[in-house]
Design a protein around this motif. Structure first.
Motif, PDB file in Angstrom:
ATOM      1  N   HIS A  86       0.860  -1.180   0.000  1.00 50.03           N
ATOM      2  CA  HIS A  86       0.000   0.000   0.000  1.00 50.03           C
ATOM      3  C   HIS A  86       0.895   1.229   0.000  1.00 50.03           C
ATOM      4  N   LYS A  87       0.755   2.072  -0.970  1.00 47.13           N
ATOM      5  CA  LYS A  87       1.594   3.275  -1.049  1.00 47.13           C
ATOM      6  C   LYS A  87       1.408   4.164   0.175  1.00 47.13           C
ATOM      7  N   ILE A 106       2.971  -1.260  -7.067  1.00 48.13           N
ATOM      8  CA  ILE A 106       2.085  -1.045  -5.923  1.00 48.13           C
ATOM      9  C   ILE A 106       0.933  -2.036  -6.071  1.00 48.13           C
ATOM     10  N   ASN A 109      -1.818  -2.911  -3.938  1.00 49.94           N
ATOM     11  CA  ASN A 109      -3.177  -2.471  -3.609  1.00 49.94           C
ATOM     12  C   ASN A 109      -3.275  -0.964  -3.757  1.00 49.94           C
ATOM     13  N   GLN A 110      -3.603  -0.522  -4.940  1.00 53.76           N
ATOM     14  CA  GLN A 110      -3.743   0.914  -5.174  1.00 53.76           C
ATOM     15  C   GLN A 110      -5.180   1.327  -4.913  1.00 53.76           C
ATOM     16  N   SER A 111      -5.333   2.459  -4.239  1.00 55.46           N
ATOM     17  CA  SER A 111      -6.671   3.018  -4.044  1.00 55.46           C
ATOM     18  C   SER A 111      -6.676   4.423  -4.622  1.00 55.46           C
ATOM     19  N   ASP A 112      -7.809   4.849  -5.097  1.00 56.87           N
ATOM     20  CA  ASP A 112      -7.917   6.175  -5.689  1.00 56.87           C
ATOM     21  C   ASP A 112      -7.950   7.271  -4.643  1.00 56.87           C
TER      22      ASP A 112
END
Length: 91
Positions: free
Chosen positions: A8-9, A33, A35-38
């Motif tokens: 997770h960044k 990365i 698990n990227q989330s917006d």
């Protein structure tokens, strides 16, 4: 080619992400990365407690450094004063 894998960044690199990514580009290292989330965690991803904890840890580290350096200065001053007083008391 080297590869940096981050789960997770926002968790691993919250405060230094841009620096790490720039170093990776300079060293020709691929960044993955998983698990990227917006949305950043502080805007609704449900983890404001983690951000608050990270800020608290940073403040704690800098406070410890500040008080530690002041403590060393006070200790050195006390040692110097003790030696001056001891030297003045000798015939």
């Amino acid at each position: 080619m080297e590869r940096l894998v981050v789960t997770h960044k926002d968790h691993s690199l919250r405060f230094v992400a841009e620096l790490v990514f720039a170093l990776c580009v300079a060293r020709n290292c691929e960044v993955v990365i998983i698990n990227q989330s917006d949305l950043p965690s502080f805007e609704g991803a449900g983890q404001p407690e983690e951000l608050a904890q990270d800020v608290l840890e940073i403040i704690t580290v800098f406070s410890a450094r500040l008080y530690g350096s002041q403590s060393r200065k006070n200790q050195q001053l006390t040692e110097k004063l003790t030696s001056v007083v001891a030297d003045a008391g000798q015939p």
